[in-house]
Design a protein around this motif. Structure first.
Motif, PDB file in Angstrom:
ATOM      1  N   PRO A  71       0.824  -1.323  -0.276  1.00  0.00           N
ATOM      2  CA  PRO A  71       0.698  -0.075   0.198  1.00  0.00           C
ATOM      3  C   PRO A  71       0.981   1.414  -0.361  1.00  0.00           C
ATOM      4  O   PRO A  71       1.936   1.793  -0.070  1.00  0.00           O
ATOM      5  N   THR A  72       0.454   2.500  -0.271  1.00  0.00           N
ATOM      6  CA  THR A  72       0.480   3.871   0.111  1.00  0.00           C
ATOM      7  C   THR A  72       0.435   4.124   0.734  1.00  0.00           C
ATOM      8  O   THR A  72      -1.167   4.838   0.894  1.00  0.00           O
ATOM      9  N   ASP A  88      -5.533  -2.795 -11.256  1.00  0.00           N
ATOM     10  CA  ASP A  88      -5.317  -1.637 -12.162  1.00  0.00           C
ATOM     11  C   ASP A  88      -4.031  -0.622 -11.967  1.00  0.00           C
ATOM     12  O   ASP A  88      -3.639   0.446 -12.369  1.00  0.00           O
ATOM     13  N   LEU A  89      -3.171  -1.601 -11.709  1.00  0.00           N
ATOM     14  CA  LEU A  89      -1.428  -1.429 -11.697  1.00  0.00           C
ATOM     15  C   LEU A  89      -0.954  -2.093 -12.971  1.00  0.00           C
ATOM     16  O   LEU A  89       0.170  -1.647 -13.423  1.00  0.00           O
ATOM     17  N   GLY A 141      -3.188  -5.690  -8.066  1.00  0.00           N
ATOM     18  CA  GLY A 141      -4.065  -4.936  -7.758  1.00  0.00           C
ATOM     19  C   GLY A 141      -4.131  -5.394 -10.025  1.00  0.00           C
ATOM     20  O   GLY A 141      -3.227  -4.390  -9.942  1.00  0.00           O
ATOM     21  N   MET A 179     -11.217  -6.590  -8.982  1.00  0.00           N
ATOM     22  CA  MET A 179     -11.134  -5.728  -7.894  1.00  0.00           C
ATOM     23  C   MET A 179     -12.725  -5.234  -7.246  1.00  0.00           C
ATOM     24  O   MET A 179     -13.443  -6.183  -7.382  1.00  0.00           O
ATOM     25  N   LEU A 180     -12.796  -5.031  -6.279  1.00  0.00           N
ATOM     26  CA  LEU A 180     -13.597  -5.053  -4.979  1.00  0.00           C
ATOM     27  C   LEU A 180     -14.553  -3.527  -5.986  1.00  0.00           C
ATOM     28  O   LEU A 180     -14.172  -2.565  -5.795  1.00  0.00           O
ATOM     29  N   THR A 239      -6.806  -6.918  -2.151  1.00  0.00           N
ATOM     30  CA  THR A 239      -5.997  -7.527  -2.866  1.00  0.00           C
ATOM     31  C   THR A 239      -4.416  -8.016  -2.260  1.00  0.00           C
ATOM     32  O   THR A 239      -4.478  -9.127  -2.626  1.00  0.00           O
ATOM     33  N   MET A 270     -14.045   0.737  -5.558  1.00  0.00           N
ATOM     34  CA  MET A 270     -14.562   0.675  -4.240  1.00  0.00           C
ATOM     35  C   MET A 270     -13.158   2.275  -4.095  1.00  0.00           C
ATOM     36  O   MET A 270     -11.970   1.227  -4.932  1.00  0.00           O
ATOM     37  N   GLY A 299     -10.701  -2.561  -1.170  1.00  0.00           N
ATOM     38  CA  GLY A 299     -10.617  -2.900  -1.648  1.00  0.00           C
ATOM     39  C   GLY A 299      -9.521  -2.840  -1.588  1.00  0.00           C
ATOM     40  O   GLY A 299      -8.881  -4.372  -2.321  1.00  0.00           O
ATOM     41  N   ASN A 300      -8.553  -2.311  -1.149  1.00  0.00           N
ATOM     42  CA  ASN A 300      -6.977  -2.416  -0.871  1.00  0.00           C
ATOM     43  C   ASN A 300      -7.081  -4.105  -0.242  1.00  0.00           C
ATOM     44  O   ASN A 300      -6.269  -5.323  -0.868  1.00  0.00           O
ATOM     45  N   HIS A 309      -8.717   0.500   2.580  1.00  0.00           N
ATOM     46  CA  HIS A 309      -9.730   0.735   2.910  1.00  0.00           C
ATOM     47  C   HIS A 309     -10.088  -1.085   2.152  1.00  0.00           C
ATOM     48  O   HIS A 309      -9.422  -1.554   1.586  1.00  0.00           O
TER      49      HIS A 309
HETATM   50  P1  AMP Z   1      -2.782   2.103  -3.188  1.00  0.00           P
HETATM   51  O1  AMP Z   1      -2.365   2.394  -1.400  1.00  0.00           O
HETATM   52  O2  AMP Z   1      -3.111   2.217  -4.035  1.00  0.00           O
HETATM   53  O3  AMP Z   1      -0.629   1.504  -4.256  1.00  0.00           O
HETATM   54  O4  AMP Z   1      -3.159   0.460  -3.181  1.00  0.00           O
HETATM   55  C1  AMP Z   1      -2.708  -0.603  -2.986  1.00  0.00           C
HETATM   56  C2  AMP Z   1      -3.125  -2.151  -2.892  1.00  0.00           C
HETATM   57  O5  AMP Z   1      -4.416  -2.122  -3.762  1.00  0.00           O
HETATM   58  C3  AMP Z   1      -2.924  -2.041  -4.807  1.00  0.00           C
HETATM   59  O6  AMP Z   1      -2.667  -3.497  -5.785  1.00  0.00           O
HETATM   60  C4  AMP Z   1      -4.646  -1.569  -6.297  1.00  0.00           C
HETATM   61  O7  AMP Z   1      -3.969  -2.757  -7.304  1.00  0.00           O
HETATM   62  C5  AMP Z   1      -5.466  -1.971  -4.699  1.00  0.00           C
HETATM   63  N1  AMP Z   1      -6.813  -1.708  -4.534  1.00  0.00           N
HETATM   64  C6  AMP Z   1      -6.656  -0.930  -5.076  1.00  0.00           C
HETATM   65  N2  AMP Z   1      -8.290  -0.678  -5.489  1.00  0.00           N
HETATM   66  C7  AMP Z   1      -8.928  -2.141  -5.051  1.00  0.00           C
HETATM   67  C8  AMP Z   1     -10.524  -2.483  -5.046  1.00  0.00           C
HETATM   68  N3  AMP Z   1     -11.064  -1.552  -5.542  1.00  0.00           N
HETATM   69  N4  AMP Z   1     -10.313  -3.527  -5.185  1.00  0.00           N
HETATM   70  C9  AMP Z   1      -9.398  -4.415  -5.544  1.00  0.00           C
HETATM   71  N5  AMP Z   1      -7.586  -3.941  -4.973  1.00  0.00           N
HETATM   72  C10 AMP Z   1      -7.883  -2.160  -5.025  1.00  0.00           C
END
Ligand code: AMP
Ligand code: ZN
Length: 498
Positions: free
Chosen positions: A40-41, A253-254, A251, A283-284, A53, A291, A49-50, A47
């Motif tokens: 995570p960042t 989206d990456l 995830g 994704m969730l 994953t 999300m 969704g994170n 949340h």
């Molecule tokens: P981030 O902190 O934004 O870099 O995201 C951390 C991880 O959560 C990454 O692998 C994203 O792809 C994943 N992620 C973000 N939003 C969702 C979602 N709605 N459902 C599932 N995974 C997600």
């Protein structure tokens, strides 16, 4: 004789995002696996969704370990370099939050790293083997940039360093993971902004010169600045898993641009592609939409566990939420709703109750009505088929049905089969799916309650021996008021709870 590890007899298939196919999994080094997952960042609370994953990759980690592999699982913490809008310009997400809250960036990092760990713990995920941070690997990132420049795939511009995508694409394939084609990307992009330091809009930052107001900065041969977002994962995966390793996850989206850029950086620096199997979790969604914090379409783990939210009718235990997530395959979109969670809750208790029923079953000389050996093989086949947890759970429910039939004496089971059934169920439910038995947790609480009441019974006996009847009566009456009855007899005092 030592028992051979399970992976020797199981053929695991993994859907590789780069080939778009399920492939038989063979690790680079027999018996050992290197796995990297983008973490995570840490600029806000995680949340749900994170969480999905990370829970998906916890299932992967658990099953690989269950098969007997030695897994080195690296999941980073992004604490610098991730800019707003996932782009090459704008404020650093962590620094922005620090500015808004008037805190040090590292206070923000600490706060949300702790939150992340606590939520992951609630969901019973196993911590990774190594959890490195971007800020702890600036030196390694600078070294990789030097190598990429030396190899001719990056250029310095105004104190920043950019990856030269077109140059790279002459000898390599930029876009092979996300299925994009550089010519199309060029055709579809607008002109570069006049003030941009980039040669081409597709180029991405390896190092950015910091503006005077940018507080998270480090010295480098090019400027006081900070690394590009994609670079940290290349630096940390190479350092801990080598130039080429087995599994990389994150995830969906990456995939683009983050993972596409990781491939480009790895190939440009090391002359070989960094990853054998790319895995992407889906994704969730909430009410059919992704999300996400930025759109407000979100529910936090805390709100879910306490029930303090406007979406669900009641609180849900983390293990039930985990079970709900496991009922979908990690590559399918999962939509979050009250009805779906309630259905999962019912299923969860049915599964846990069957473990209790199992303990009290009578055995016979023959098993009738179920083929335990075949069922066990099918449980493994479902997980070997790209970690298909929903099919596994359907198999577990077939066993639940059989257990109930034996209990009703409409089927029979031998002691050996009962043992296999019980060990297989427990292995999949607790070790692989990572569920926690909420009933057993409450049994543990009732053990503690018994201990406390015993203590009061002894204190009351002491008071009576000292002829302190006021105290002894007080203990009895107050316990009575709480619904706990004491019963004196010649053997001593026992208690019952209403
Ligand atoms: P981030 O902190 O934004 O870099 O995201 C951390 C991880 O959560 C990454 O692998 C994203 O792809 C994943 N992620 C973000 N939003 C969702 C979602 N709605 N459902 C599932 N995974 C997600
Ligand atoms: Zn990453």
């Amino acid at each position: 004789m030592a028992v051979a590890p399970l992976y020797k007899t199981q053929e695991l298939k993994i859907y590789n995002s780069i080939s778009g196919q399920k492939e038989t999994f063979t690790p680079i080094t027999d018996g050992n696996i290197g796995m990297y997952v983008c973490g995570p960042t840490v600029y806000s609370n995680v949340h749900l969704g994170n969480c999905r994953t990370f829970i998906s990759f916890d299932l992967v980690f658990r099953y690989l370990k269950h098969l007997g592999y030695k897994v080195r699982y690296v999941r980073n913490i992004t604490d610098a370099g991730h800019l707003e809008n996932d782009a090459d310009d704008g404020e650093d997400k962590v620094a922005k939050k620090a500015r808004l809250e008037q805190l040090e960036p590292m206070e923000i990092v600490q706060r949300y790293t702790l939150d992340f760990h606590s939520v992951m713990n609630n969901f019973n995920t196993i911590p990774p083997s190594i959890e490195p941070t971007a800020t702890g690997h600036i030196v390694e990132q600078i070294e990789i940039i030097k190598t990429i420049i030396d190899n001719g795939f990056a250029y310095v511009s105004n104190g920043s360093v950019y990856f030269d995508v077109q140059k790279f694409n002459e000898t390599n394939d930029y876009g092979k993971l996300s299925g994009r084609n550089l010519e199309d990307m060029i055709a579809n992009t607008r002109e570069l902004a006049a003030q941009s330091d980039k040669k081409n809009p597709q180029d991405f930052a390896l190092w950015k010169k910091a503006e005077p107001q940018h507080i998270m900065r480090w010295p480098s041969p090019w400027s006081d600045g900070f690394p590009g977002w994609h670079l940290e994962c290349t630096a940390m995966s190479t350092k801990y898993l080598g130039e080429r390793f087995d599994i990389h996850g994150g995830g969906m989206d990456l995939k683009f641009p983050h993972h596409e850029c990781e491939i480009a950086q790895g190939e440009a620096a090391c002359g070989q592609t960094p990853v054998n199997y790319w895995m992407h979790a889906n994704m969730l969604t909430l009410n059919g939409k992704k999300m996400s914090k930025s759109t407000g379409n979100t529910i936090s783990p805390a709100e879910l566990f306490t029930g303090e939210n406007n979406i669900l009718d009641k609180p849900f235990h983390p293990s039930i939420v985990r079970f709900f997530m496991m009922q979908a395959h990690y590559r399918s979109i999962l939509d979050f709703s009250n009805e779906a969670l309630e259905a999962s809750e019912k299923g969860f208790y049915r599964l846990m109750d069957s473990l209790k029923t199992l303990k009290g079953l009578d055995t016979q000389s023959k098993t009738e009505g179920f083929d335990v050996t075949k069922w066990k093989e099918e449980c493994y086949s479902s997980m070997n088929d790209d970690f298909n947890s929903p099919i596994l759970i359907a198999k577990l429910f077939e066993a639940v049905k059989f257990i109930n039939t034996v209990k009703e004496q409409k089927a029979t089971i031998t002691p050996e089969d009962l043992l296999t059934l019980s060990e297989t169920l427990q292995g999949f439910i607790f070790d692989v799916l990572g569920l926690v038995n909420i009933h057993e947790t409450s049994a543990d609480t009732s053990d503690k309650l018994s201990g406390v009441v015993e203590l009061l019974i002894n204190l009351r006996a002491e008071a009576r021996a000292n002829k302190d009847f006021a105290t002894s009566d007080k203990i009895r009456d107050e316990l009575h008021a709480m619904g706990i009855q004491l019963k004196d007899s010649r053997e001593g005092t026992t208690f019952s709870v209403n």
